[in-house]
Motif scaffolding. Structure first.
Motif, mmCIF file in Angstrom:
data_model
loop_
_atom_site.group_PDB
_atom_site.id
_atom_site.type_symbol
_atom_site.label_atom_id
_atom_site.label_comp_id
_atom_site.label_asym_id
_atom_site.label_seq_id
_atom_site.Cartn_x
_atom_site.Cartn_y
_atom_site.Cartn_z
ATOM 1 N N ASP A 119 37.111 40.214 24.385
ATOM 2 C CA ASP A 119 37.656 41.460 23.854
ATOM 3 C C ASP A 119 36.528 42.477 23.633
ATOM 4 O OD1 ASP A 119 38.908 43.510 22.491
ATOM 5 O OD2 ASP A 119 40.212 42.161 21.362
ATOM 6 N N LYS A 120 36.410 43.407 24.582
ATOM 7 C CA LYS A 120 35.304 44.374 24.536
ATOM 8 C C LYS A 120 35.425 45.316 23.336
ATOM 9 C CE LYS A 120 33.009 43.616 28.431
ATOM 10 N NZ LYS A 120 33.616 43.441 29.731
ATOM 11 N N MET A 121 36.636 45.505 22.855
ATOM 12 C CA MET A 121 36.842 46.458 21.765
ATOM 13 C C MET A 121 36.506 45.857 20.394
ATOM 14 S SD MET A 121 37.323 49.424 22.585
ATOM 15 C CE MET A 121 36.515 49.529 24.144
ATOM 16 N N LEU A 122 36.032 44.621 20.403
ATOM 17 C CA LEU A 122 35.532 44.030 19.148
ATOM 18 C C LEU A 122 34.118 43.484 19.323
ATOM 19 C CD1 LEU A 122 38.773 42.247 17.906
ATOM 20 C CD2 LEU A 122 37.551 44.055 16.715
ATOM 21 N N LYS A 169 39.620 47.243 15.469
ATOM 22 C CA LYS A 169 39.739 47.354 16.925
ATOM 23 C C LYS A 169 40.244 48.739 17.327
ATOM 24 C CE LYS A 169 41.920 44.996 20.821
ATOM 25 N NZ LYS A 169 42.581 43.763 21.293
ATOM 26 N N GLN A 170 41.256 49.203 16.604
ATOM 27 C CA GLN A 170 41.836 50.509 16.914
ATOM 28 C C GLN A 170 40.782 51.616 16.794
ATOM 29 O OE1 GLN A 170 44.694 51.121 18.128
ATOM 30 N NE2 GLN A 170 44.844 53.332 17.948
ATOM 31 N N ILE A 218 41.217 43.584 10.852
ATOM 32 C CA ILE A 218 40.706 43.459 12.217
ATOM 33 C C ILE A 218 41.472 44.359 13.187
ATOM 34 C CG2 ILE A 218 42.142 41.495 12.953
ATOM 35 C CD1 ILE A 218 38.388 41.815 13.559
ATOM 36 N N ASN A 219 42.745 44.595 12.911
ATOM 37 C CA ASN A 219 43.545 45.446 13.797
ATOM 38 C C ASN A 219 43.048 46.890 13.742
ATOM 39 O OD1 ASN A 219 46.026 43.551 12.283
ATOM 40 N ND2 ASN A 219 45.424 43.216 14.386
ATOM 41 N N GLY A 270 37.277 38.250 14.556
ATOM 42 C CA GLY A 270 36.830 39.310 15.453
ATOM 43 C C GLY A 270 35.762 38.809 16.410
ATOM 44 N N SER A 284 35.521 55.241 21.123
ATOM 45 C CA SER A 284 35.021 55.184 22.502
ATOM 46 C C SER A 284 35.808 56.130 23.404
ATOM 47 C CB SER A 284 34.987 53.746 23.039
ATOM 48 O OG SER A 284 36.256 53.191 23.019
ATOM 49 N N ASP A 285 37.061 56.415 23.053
ATOM 50 C CA ASP A 285 37.824 57.413 23.807
ATOM 51 C C ASP A 285 37.228 58.817 23.672
ATOM 52 O OD1 ASP A 285 39.583 55.707 24.971
ATOM 53 O OD2 ASP A 285 41.263 56.123 23.622
ATOM 54 N N LYS A 298 40.678 48.353 28.835
ATOM 55 C CA LYS A 298 39.262 48.703 28.708
ATOM 56 C C LYS A 298 38.358 47.546 29.067
ATOM 57 C CE LYS A 298 39.210 52.477 25.421
ATOM 58 N NZ LYS A 298 38.455 53.487 26.155
ATOM 59 N N LYS A 299 38.936 46.409 29.360
ATOM 60 C CA LYS A 299 38.112 45.228 29.633
ATOM 61 C C LYS A 299 37.199 45.434 30.807
ATOM 62 C CE LYS A 299 40.408 41.196 28.177
ATOM 63 N NZ LYS A 299 41.197 40.119 28.650
ATOM 64 N N GLN A 309 39.496 55.339 10.161
ATOM 65 C CA GLN A 309 40.607 55.541 11.094
ATOM 66 C C GLN A 309 41.191 56.963 10.986
ATOM 67 O OE1 GLN A 309 44.116 53.085 10.619
ATOM 68 N NE2 GLN A 309 44.625 53.245 12.778
ATOM 69 N N ILE A 369 38.448 51.807 19.652
ATOM 70 C CA ILE A 369 39.077 52.448 20.820
ATOM 71 C C ILE A 369 39.062 53.970 20.655
ATOM 72 C CG2 ILE A 369 41.258 52.764 22.042
ATOM 73 C CD1 ILE A 369 41.886 49.842 21.302
ATOM 74 N N ILE A 385 43.930 40.325 20.080
ATOM 75 C CA ILE A 385 44.122 40.818 18.720
ATOM 76 C C ILE A 385 44.865 42.152 18.763
ATOM 77 C CG2 ILE A 385 42.879 41.785 16.732
ATOM 78 C CD1 ILE A 385 40.983 39.470 16.902
ATOM 79 N N TYR A 386 45.892 42.270 17.929
ATOM 80 C CA TYR A 386 46.693 43.488 17.901
ATOM 81 C C TYR A 386 45.878 44.696 17.453
ATOM 82 C CZ TYR A 386 49.963 47.077 16.668
ATOM 83 O OH TYR A 386 50.596 48.292 16.600
ATOM 84 N N CYS A 387 46.155 45.841 18.067
ATOM 85 C CA CYS A 387 45.803 47.125 17.467
ATOM 86 C C CYS A 387 46.827 48.103 18.018
ATOM 87 C CB CYS A 387 44.375 47.544 17.805
ATOM 88 S SG CYS A 387 44.124 47.948 19.515
ATOM 89 N N ASP A 388 46.929 49.284 17.386
ATOM 90 C CA ASP A 388 48.002 50.198 17.791
ATOM 91 C C ASP A 388 47.915 50.553 19.281
ATOM 92 O OD1 ASP A 388 48.972 50.097 15.278
ATOM 93 O OD2 ASP A 388 48.116 51.999 14.609
#
Lengths: 262, 321
Positions: free
Chosen positions: B243-246, B196-197, B192-193, B235, B203-204, A261-262, B167, B200, A250-253
């Motif tokens: 996909d860990k970020m979701l 996910k962003q 959903i984009n 998602g 978590s950063d 990060k996996k 965001q 990230i 899935i896209y994200c910036d």
């Protein structure tokens, strides 16, 4: 994408030397770096100069497993060298590899079943590397059929169409890509397609560029796995982007960061 | 020939998030709520495990809601505007396991309370009831950035779930949650984009992935419910595929969205063909909630006790083996 890091290979000078001198640090650094860069598994090959490949394989497997916790792809033309590694492997290993020759197939499928591993099957036999698409598919079908007949799970089978250097066998690139597409039709569930990527650029002047473009074209044809250099950042970025375009992520910036990060 | 059912095997699990801390963990809650942890799509327990059922949180306010319908106000009687009484009523009478405090009192339309005053409200509620707490800002970014850090500090160690990080406004809240040991709600506008962003970005900053809950933003029945459903489903499929970020649990503000719908609020005398408003709003909230359960909701923040009761029955039934 199942990425097998290719760098722990005695063929490389630094690695060959580390094996000869039993220098753990060199091997463990390479293992860690490849995993950090996105490798799902690591190829382990003692190289052509190893005087005692069985004990070298054992040492390599133990050394690598002290530093990372990933699958190992035990890479040798000799079954006893592979088995020496299998006995020590902690995670589901990859047998790299069998050819389509009956005797070898029987032996390595048996071993893959016994140790519950993945198996790479090369579409070549004693007669050599195929020079067209159809022969590749025929040999791959031989391997897939042997696996099925023997009760080996086809989804654990990786079929390799055998990549040749573009500067000596330019006509084979397209045959490999088309073979990948057709490998998936050989069984249900489909076997997976894999390539040993770096061979395509052997002896050329633009190795990274050629590797990168060939990988992305293969991914477009349905490639599931590759043995490659994960430390090539542009290669990895291109691969991640290809998976994005194919709607596998899935896209994200920050999609490059997200993948890592996996 | 016997039909063999195909079963999916997923690569990844949804993160388990723990809300609330008992004495043992440095808090004062009598119990904790765990959400997430599943390795399968909603209620497909043949394909994976569902260690934690979805939970319902009662939404309470620190102000008197101005635009709630009479039907919605009725069960809370004279507790409206008295957050401690309201919280106690939900826990003692309606048997709430989880509360969601919306700090509307900080909003300029509702009294413009100071951060210090809001922190007192949080402390009072934590003292009065011993259930885990979700804390939500008033929705004004600037004010929330003043209020939420104070409230997070006041609730230090209680491992609340605090929202919402957006965001373009996540750093203040993420830093607070990190410092005071809370979980965070990451809110995205049915996108959903961006969801996910934002995960990230958070978590950063150092907040671990098992301390993030996604608010995907929902629409009520008739107001974009299907968009929310498809976003949540997409998602979740991606998360289970690796996909860990979701791979975070979802919180859905069902009460807020449902009771905004004209169909939930309008009186029978205005729209005779719509039927009795006493049942209609409750049904609107129930139907919205049950659809979202199927989409993968882990926490439903709801309002009307009757709707909560019926949805809880549905959850129990869906999880029967």
């Amino acid at each position: 994408m199942f990425i097998i890091g290719e760098l722990i290979n005695g063929m490389y000078k630094q690695v060959g030397k580390a094996i000869a001198e039993k220098n753990k640090k060199v091997i463990q650094d390479l293992a860690r770096k490849q995993v950090e860069a996105g490798a799902s598994a690591l190829d382990v090959n003692c190289g052509p100069l190893s005087k005692n490949p069985v004990s070298d394989m054992q040492w390599l497997v133990e050394t690598i497993q002290e530093s990372v916790d990933v699958s190992l792809s035990l890479d040798s033309t000799k079954a006893e060298v592979i088995e020496a590694g299998l006995k020590l492997a902690k995670k589901k290993a990859v047998i790299n590899s069998t050819t389509a020759d009956q005797e070898k197939l029987e032996k390595l499928i048996g071993m893959a079943k016994q140790y519950k591993t993945y198996l790479i099957g090369l579409s070549l036999d004693k007669k050599g590397v195929p020079q067209d698409k159809d022969r590749r598919i025929e040999l791959a079908a031989t391997i897939a059929a042997a696996a099925q007949d023997d009760g080996f799970p086809v989804e654990d089978l990786f079929l390799d169409p055998v990549v040749l250097p573009v500067n000596v066998a330019q006509s084979q690139g397209i045959n490999v890509i088309e073979a990948i597409r057709e490998f998936k039709l050989l069984a249900s569930p489909p076997p997976r397609a894999i390539v040993g990527l770096s061979n395509v650029s052997q002896g050329t002047c633009e190795r990274n560029l050629i590797n990168r473009i060939f990988l992305i074209m293969s991914v477009g044809a349905g490639l599931d796995a590759a043995i490659l250099d994960p430390l090539d950042k542009e290669l990895m970025n291109s691969l991640i982007t290809a998976e994005l375009i194919l709607n596998k992520q899935i896209y994200c910036d920050s999609f490059l960061n997200a993948y890592r990060k996996k | 020939m016997a039909v063999e059912f195909l079963k999916m095997k997923w690569a990844n699990a949804i993160n388990e998030v723990v809300i609330g801390a008992t004495k043992q963990d440095g808090g004062s809650r009598s119990s904790v709520i765990k959400v997430g942890g599943q390795t399968t799509l909603p209620y497909l327990s043949d394909e994976g495990s569902i260690p934690n059922p979805p939970v319902i949180a009662y939404e309470i306010w620190d102000a008197t809601p101005g635009d709630w319908s009479e039907v919605l106000k009725e069960p809370f009687g004279n507790c409206l505007g008295k957050p401690v009484e309201w919280a106690k009523k939900c826990v003692n009478e309606f048997k709430a396991d989880l509360l969601c405090l919306r700090l509307m009192g900080a909003h300029s339309d509702y009294g413009n309370n100071s951060a210090e005053k809001e922190a007192e409200v949080v402390k009072d509620i934590l003292k009065a009831v011993d259930k885990p707490l979700i804390i939500i800002g008033c929705g004004d970014d600037e004010k929330d950035n003043l209020v939420l850090p104070k409230c997070a500090e006041a609730a230090k160690g209680e491992r609340c779930l605090i929202g919402s990080a957006l965001q373009d406004n996540y750093k203040t809240l993420a830093a607070s949650c990190l410092a005071d040991g809370h979980n965070i709600i990451a809110e995205s506008p049915i996108d959903i984009n961006i969801a996910k962003q934002l995960n990230i970005l958070i978590s950063d900053m150092g907040l671990s992935q098992d301390r993030i809950v996604i608010n995907p933003t929902i629409g009520a029945l008739g107001y974009g419910l299907e968009y929310a459903y498809s976003i949540m489903e997409r998602g979740r499929l991606s998360a289970l595929n690796g996909d860990k970020m979701l791979a975070m649990p979802y919180v859905c503000f069902v009460g807020y969205e449902s009771w905004r719908a004209k169909e939930a609020k309008a009186l029978e005398k205005e729209f005779p063909e719509w039927g009795n408003e006493k049942d209609r709003g409750i049904a609107w909230e129930m139907v919205t909630a049950t659809a979202l359960l199927q989409a993968g909701a882990d926490i439903l923040v709801m309002r009307h006790p009757k709707a909560v009761g019926e949805v809880q029955k549905t959850i129990n039934k869906l999880l029967e083996k």
